[in-house]
Write an enzyme that holds these catalytic residues in place. Sequence first.
Site, PDB file in Angstrom:
ATOM      1  N   ALA A  16      55.979   7.668 -38.541  1.00  0.00           N
ATOM      2  CA  ALA A  16      56.571   8.985 -38.796  1.00  0.00           C
ATOM      3  C   ALA A  16      57.505   9.386 -37.656  1.00  0.00           C
ATOM      4  CB  ALA A  16      55.467  10.024 -38.949  1.00  0.00           C
ATOM      5  N   LYS A  76      59.321 -27.343 -34.326  1.00  0.00           N
ATOM      6  CA  LYS A  76      60.503 -27.523 -35.182  1.00  0.00           C
ATOM      7  C   LYS A  76      60.284 -26.659 -36.423  1.00  0.00           C
ATOM      8  CE  LYS A  76      64.012 -30.360 -36.782  1.00  0.00           C
ATOM      9  NZ  LYS A  76      64.454 -29.404 -37.763  1.00  0.00           N
ATOM     10  N   ASP A 113      60.657   7.336 -37.980  1.00  0.00           N
ATOM     11  CA  ASP A 113      61.469   7.855 -39.089  1.00  0.00           C
ATOM     12  C   ASP A 113      62.184   9.151 -38.699  1.00  0.00           C
ATOM     13  OD1 ASP A 113      60.601   5.772 -40.552  1.00  0.00           O
ATOM     14  OD2 ASP A 113      59.132   6.899 -41.737  1.00  0.00           O
ATOM     15  N   CYS A 153      34.041 -24.818 -70.979  1.00  0.00           N
ATOM     16  CA  CYS A 153      33.273 -25.518 -72.010  1.00  0.00           C
ATOM     17  C   CYS A 153      31.984 -24.735 -72.219  1.00  0.00           C
ATOM     18  CB  CYS A 153      32.972 -26.933 -71.524  1.00  0.00           C
ATOM     19  SG  CYS A 153      31.596 -27.695 -72.384  1.00  0.00           S
TER      20      CYS A 153
HETATM   21  N1  5U1 Z   1      62.879 -25.804 -31.372  1.00  0.00           N
HETATM   22  C1  5U1 Z   1      64.032 -26.360 -31.702  1.00  0.00           C
HETATM   23  N2  5U1 Z   1      64.417 -26.640 -32.918  1.00  0.00           N
HETATM   24  N3  5U1 Z   1      65.615 -27.200 -32.844  1.00  0.00           N
HETATM   25  C2  5U1 Z   1      66.438 -27.654 -33.825  1.00  0.00           C
HETATM   26  N4  5U1 Z   1      64.975 -26.739 -30.835  1.00  0.00           N
HETATM   27  C3  5U1 Z   1      65.987 -27.272 -31.533  1.00  0.00           C
HETATM   28  N5  5U1 Z   1      67.143 -27.797 -31.143  1.00  0.00           N
HETATM   29  C4  5U1 Z   1      67.995 -28.265 -32.080  1.00  0.00           C
HETATM   30  C5  5U1 Z   1      67.648 -28.206 -33.446  1.00  0.00           C
HETATM   31  C6  5U1 Z   1      68.570 -28.719 -34.478  1.00  0.00           C
HETATM   32  O1  5U1 Z   1      69.174 -28.816 -31.741  1.00  0.00           O
HETATM   33  C7  5U1 Z   1      69.575 -28.898 -30.389  1.00  0.00           C
HETATM   34  C8  5U1 Z   1      68.814 -29.970 -29.661  1.00  0.00           C
HETATM   35  C9  5U1 Z   1      71.028 -29.203 -30.417  1.00  0.00           C
END
Ligand code: 5U1
Length: 702
Positions: free
Chosen positions: A51, A138, A54, A456
């Site tokens: 709130a 990743k 907002d 069944c």
């Molecule tokens: N964590 C991470 N993901 N990732 C994807 N780092 C990272 N670095 C990337 C990519 C494609 O590329 C750089 C190494 C250029």
Amino acid sequence: MTPDLFAHEPQGGEGPGAAAPPAERAAWLREQLQRYDYHYYVLDAPLVPDAEYDRLFRELQALEHAHPELQTPDSPTQRVGGGLLDELPKVRHRVPMLSIQTETDTTPAGAFAFDARIRKRLGLGPDDPPVEYAAELKFDGLAISLRYEEGVLVRAVTRGNGEEGEDVTANVRTIRQIPLRLQGVVPPVLEARGEIYMRRDDFERLNQRRREAGEPTFINPRNTAAGAVRQLDPKVTAARPLSFFAYGIGEVQGWRGEPSTHSALLDALAHFGLPVSHERAVVRGGDGLAEFHARIAAKRDQLPFDIDGVVYKVNSLALQRQLGFRNREPVWAVAHKYPAQEQMTLLRDIEVQVGRTGKLTPVAKLAPVFVGGVTVTNATLHNQDEIRRKDVRIGDTVIVRRAGDVIPEVVSVVLERRPPEVAASEPWDLYARLQGRCPVCGSDIVREEGEVDWRCTGGLFCAAQRKQALLHFAQRRAMDIEGLGEKLVDQLVDGGLVRTLPDLYKLGVAKLAQLERMADKSAQNLVQALEKSKRTTLSRFLFGLGIRHVGEATAKDLARHFGRLDRIMDASVEELLEVPEVGPVVAQSIRTFFDQPHNREVVEQLRAAGITWEEGEAGRGHEAQPLAGLTFVLTGTLPALTREEAKAMIEAAGGKVAGSVSKKTSYVVAGEEAGSKLTKAQELGVPVLDEAGLRALLNQGA
Ligand code: 5U1
């Protein structure tokens, strides 16, 4: 935001008051709201109630409306702006967005191979110290480059082909985790690079909402996130719950005090207010990388978002420069994958399996596919509703998911790959396919109102249900009959040797030895295992009976509460509801089970076969609770015991003492000058004990 979760007291009071120049007030409001956004979306630690947020937001909106010249691109009011586009404009990256080499050997060898390559390129020998690496996740999403000039977000561009991407600034501005203005002293130009992704719980909620609205659901978080960012209408993006993690940089100008390692660079990005994952580490050598890979693999399924591997980067930025690039990929980094959790394959057929409680589960028969680290040929399709929702048909190419130890499932159909003859076929329908009959016993199948599953109706007449019931009874957590596995149960049921649970205990070595591939020794072992299983506990026995909705924990609760099987078998729904954790569905299910004469007979036969446990106990180690589950009412004066003493003894033995007599009362203990409670007990037929009777009951468990 939940008010009691605020991390800190709001700072800054009310700021410049209403009398202050509007520009000053607007600047203060922007700053406050940006700070609140950062704490809420990035740190996950709200500072103020919704709130309050907002209220300030509306005030800033009103000010900007009255003084349009005060509107700035980094204002929190400007997250959803701009209209529909015909197409996303192309933008050239000032510093190319490179891709990353992939190490597809998902074993630890992948980590050692990368370390060996790096050492070789750096000319390091066996006696040189280990290389230091930054290890990260990743993320499974869409790569993005965020350009900040003087700390303000001016452009967001997708990776595209690495040289040129799409300008998705208006869409990205709607992502609350991405700051429109960076914090602190920042370089005049900074491109932060990272991944836009969708958390799994956000994805599930989004799909649930769409299901309820009758809209088609999305396939997976990654595609949904990528699709949401590449929309022509920012309002569509704004309605999708997106998140972001930064993991690197592109063009940077004028960064004073630029870090010298990748890990310090990520720390700096976090200080600027960008979300950076905490799941990262600085490690040494191949061992350190392999350990990180294994550690994250173990928690992969518990992460709130999907990852498809981990990333290793040489930590020293000077060494990164020395190592440089090859084939448009940095030599100093690698993505070390995990086995994919989703794969495409052909759906060859759909079979229907019959479960222990008669539930009919459609199971996909698949062309073998390696997914989640194993070869999968079967995957669940859950139920008819799910099949209809996904419009799954035999002959389709489907996406199969296997994450962790869960049963593989068909998540969706790849409609573009649907052959014309499949497109022309009728949607798959469980009832039609089975012509209304159980595929094992031929009994009618039914689907009760409000249920998703067909069942069944054959009960224990159905061989499939009998087999499952036997396996359930024999499992380790129930009667623990060693050696009674699926193949043997098939043989016993198909050969007509076992129809019901008590039949198991009639099996002798001679009978068993007649079975195919059953050596004398195995037959003896099984008979011994059956004999051993006879000494058990009430909760294991109860769980083993396979009463619908009575799992291991409920069985323990029931045993603890009632102490004796006959009490459970005769308990009313109301009495069952007195057990903590037992709700109406479970209570009714127990009552229905024991209302069936054949179920009571099975129990009697099993006990007659010699199955025993300590009555009055709740599983092992409760021998001292002979009155568990019993309710007593005391009335009149007992010869030797005071009322308090009698009450203490009953309660110490697990019983309860109530103040008034009802149908639920187990015993009334009456002494001299007993009054209306004794009369009531006699009217209701509640057994009456004297002190000697009570003592006898107490001594039973001793
Ligand atoms: N964590 C991470 N993901 N990732 C994807 N780092 C990272 N670095 C990337 C990519 C494609 O590329 C750089 C190494 C250029």
